[in-house]
Scaffold this motif. Structure first.
Motif, PDB file in Angstrom:
ATOM      1  N   PHE A  84      12.726   6.115  12.353  1.00 17.94           N
ATOM      2  CA  PHE A  84      11.657   5.179  12.387  1.00 17.94           C
ATOM      3  C   PHE A  84      12.029   3.934  13.132  1.00 17.94           C
ATOM      4  CE2 PHE A  84       9.285   1.799   9.931  1.00 17.94           C
ATOM      5  CZ  PHE A  84       8.053   2.117  10.666  1.00 17.94           C
ATOM      6  N   LYS A  85      11.093   3.436  14.062  1.00 15.46           N
ATOM      7  CA  LYS A  85      11.490   2.335  14.719  1.00 15.46           C
ATOM      8  C   LYS A  85      10.266   1.296  14.624  1.00 15.46           C
ATOM      9  CE  LYS A  85      14.583   4.536  18.119  1.00 15.46           C
ATOM     10  NZ  LYS A  85      15.080   4.869  19.482  1.00 15.46           N
ATOM     11  N   GLY A  86       9.675   1.361  13.749  1.00 15.74           N
ATOM     12  CA  GLY A  86       8.252   0.409  13.507  1.00 15.74           C
ATOM     13  C   GLY A  86       7.029   1.034  13.753  1.00 15.74           C
ATOM     14  N   LEU A  87       6.090   0.232  13.832  1.00 18.84           N
ATOM     15  CA  LEU A  87       4.773   0.805  14.124  1.00 18.84           C
ATOM     16  C   LEU A  87       4.566   1.472  15.474  1.00 18.84           C
ATOM     17  CD1 LEU A  87       1.727   1.067  13.311  1.00 18.84           C
ATOM     18  CD2 LEU A  87       1.395  -1.419  14.141  1.00 18.84           C
ATOM     19  N   GLN A 128       2.350   5.908  13.733  1.00 16.80           N
ATOM     20  CA  GLN A 128       3.305   5.976  12.803  1.00 16.80           C
ATOM     21  C   GLN A 128       3.489   4.728  11.943  1.00 16.80           C
ATOM     22  OE1 GLN A 128       5.655   8.882  12.769  1.00 16.80           O
ATOM     23  NE2 GLN A 128       5.973   7.902  10.533  1.00 16.80           N
ATOM     24  N   LEU A 129       2.945   4.606  10.537  1.00 17.42           N
ATOM     25  CA  LEU A 129       2.755   3.379  10.014  1.00 17.42           C
ATOM     26  C   LEU A 129       3.802   2.887   9.347  1.00 17.42           C
ATOM     27  CD1 LEU A 129      -0.707   4.318   8.459  1.00 17.42           C
ATOM     28  CD2 LEU A 129      -0.461   3.198  10.492  1.00 17.42           C
ATOM     29  N   PHE A 130       4.742   3.949   8.785  1.00 19.96           N
ATOM     30  CA  PHE A 130       5.815   3.789   8.201  1.00 19.96           C
ATOM     31  C   PHE A 130       7.173   4.808   8.196  1.00 19.96           C
ATOM     32  CE2 PHE A 130       8.386   2.959   4.027  1.00 19.96           C
ATOM     33  CZ  PHE A 130       8.548   1.373   4.025  1.00 19.96           C
ATOM     34  N   ASP A 131       8.169   4.765   7.809  1.00 16.96           N
ATOM     35  CA  ASP A 131       9.057   5.871   7.913  1.00 16.96           C
ATOM     36  C   ASP A 131       8.629   6.894   7.064  1.00 16.96           C
ATOM     37  OD1 ASP A 131      11.328   7.291   8.406  1.00 16.96           O
ATOM     38  OD2 ASP A 131      12.667   6.050   7.178  1.00 16.96           O
TER      39      ASP A 131
END
Length: 483
Positions: free
Chosen positions: A49-52, A116-119
């Motif tokens: 996950f690399k942020g929004l 992608q909102l969150f991990d």
């Protein structure tokens, strides 16, 4: 359509304002191209996950169709009804099936928006830009997919969520495996053929699905509110066992085994269940808004229905001639599929075996459906479907394929019918993946309708049934892009 433009502009504006927003860094997303074929249900990956992040995709198809339709209706038909007061004669003139040109049909187009909102948490929005049954763009569905619960607390239930996925929203409900290999409006790249199953299980309802897949185990449990078009209005029946009641939820379940046994052999076998105890209509067989894969099939030209009434002595009382319009229109056609039209309740089981050995793959469908005859009664009837696909993929990256499919459905259209009707179909197809996102295929189809009545409804009304002795066959060239 205006709302879609506003949403797209908002996403672009967000990217411009916030440099930390990226594009395409999505977790646990199934490819919409060639790599997504034979990927069922949900999948897990190890993408960081690399942020929004924003996802934007699309799917388009274009078909050139060369098919012909036939049935056993005579050029003119006469029905006679005799009562104590006299005789009624109905004469059909000018009836014939419409010819179809060898030409392009309306292309289908889809757009996909996601974030992608969150991990482990992403949102998806699926949009039909151009489809057969709607003049305007409209939303197919939208849902939230949760693969981690870290938004509650870091590593919350991590041992469970390593194998579990939760989907919530108005979405394509996961009944059976056949819909993963079918065409959905512009998205036809997963389908080695042009047509879907004759009795096609597809619906989008508000609900939740929970998956748990581990070491070959495939499992899913879901529930929806049973509505295709969302509403909180009361459902009211004036007679029957469900007088003055509301919709019941739909229950979905899947259990199976899916394992890559070695480099060459993969085996998958799943059983699926659908049940709704109280509904207005069985959406699962009537909710495919993007339509049938073949256009203009078994539609009639306008004809005249002449009704002549005589008294008991043979004297003509009245003669009335009405123009009966064609059943064909540019925006909507009667689908040449099989809809059992269950109402009040429905239960369906589907079994799907899948075997892939090197480039050779087999996929099967056994579907056993039953339901109520009409709203307010609990009369039971059944419809059974069987389908088998055999496909051989070859080339360095399996970019070419040859395939054949046989599909048959049998069941009563209503309890009042004296016997069941049967529809069977054979398709053969050859395809070439020019790239992972571009597919060209040439498809042959031959579909037949057996034991359909000559007239729709009361024979005395004299409305010819287009499916009486019906069949169609021919070729379709389809080009499709998905990304």
């Amino acid at each position: 359509m205006k709302k879609i433009y506003i949403l797209f502009i908002t996403l672009i504006s967000t990217f411009a304002v916030n440099a930390q927003v990226s594009f395409g860094n999505m977790q646990n997303q199934i490819s919409r191209g060639k790599d997504g074929i034979n990927v069922f249900d949900v999948q897990k990956d190890n993408r960081e996950f690399k942020g929004l992040s924003i996802d934007l995709g699309g799917a388009f198809n274009m078909d050139f169709q060369a098919t012909n339709s036939f049935n056993d209706q005579p050029a003119g038909s006469t029905t006679t009804t005799t009562t104590a007061s006299g005789t009624t004669v109905r004469t059909i003139t000018g009836y014939r099936l419409m010819n179809t040109e060898n030409n392009f049909t309306l292309p289908g187009a889809d757009m996909y928006l996601g974030a992608q909102l969150f991990d482990g948490v992403r949102v998806n929005l699926d949009i039909y830009l151009a489809s057969r049954h709607h003049n305007d763009s409209y939303v197919k569905g939208g849902y939230l997919q949760i693969d981690k619960l870290d938004f509650i607390k870091k590593d919350f239930l991590a041992d469970v969520m390593k194998y579990a996925t939760i989907k919530i929203g108005q979405m394509e409900n996961n009944f059976g495996d056949a819909h993963f290999r079918g065409s959905d409006n512009g998205n036809t790249i997963r389908n080695a053929f042009v047509g879907n199953n004759i009795m096609y299980s597809f619906t989008t309802e508000m609900g939740m699905e929970v998956y748990y897949n581990r070491n070959g185990l495939v499992s899913m449990l879901g529930v929806t509110n049973g509505n295709l078009n969302q509403s909180n209005e009361e459902v009211f029946y004036t007679a029957g066992p469900n007088t003055n009641t509301t919709h019941s939820p739909s229950i979905l379940a899947k259990l199976g085994y899916d394992k890559q046994l070695n480099e060459d052999l993969r085996i998958r076998l799943t059983g699926s269940y659908y049940h709704n105890a109280n509904l207005g209509n069985a959406n699962i067989y009537s909710a495919n808004r993007s339509g049938f894969g073949y256009w203009g099939i078994l539609n009639n030209n306008a004809y005249k229905n002449t009704i002549t009434k005589t008294d008991a002595d043979g004297n003509v009382i009245s003669t009335t001639t009405t123009d009966v319009p064609t059943s064909f229109s540019k925006t909507s056609t009667p689908e040449a599929t099989f809809n059992p039209n269950f109402k009040n309740w429905a239960t369906t089981y589907m079994i799907n075996p899948f075997v892939k050995y090197k480039g050779l793959e087999f996929f099967g469908t056994i579907e056993l459906a039953s339901g109520g005859d009409k709203a307010g009664t609990d009369d039971k009837r059944t419809a059974n479907q069987y389908a088998s696909e055999l496909i051989y993929r070859f080339g360095k990256t399996e970019q070419f394929y040859l395939g054949g499919k046989y599909n048959t459905v049998s069941g009563k259209l209503s309890n009042a019918d004296a016997k069941k009707v049967t529809v069977d179909k054979f398709e053969a197809s050859a395809g070439w993946f020019m790239t992972k996102n571009i597919l060209a295929k040439l498809n042959y189809v031959n579909q037949n309708y057996k034991d359909y009545s000559q007239f729709v409804g009361d024979p005395a009304a004299g409305n010819p049934n287009n499916f009486y002795g019906g069949k169609f066959n021919g070729l379709v060239f389809e080009a499709t892009i998905a990304f």
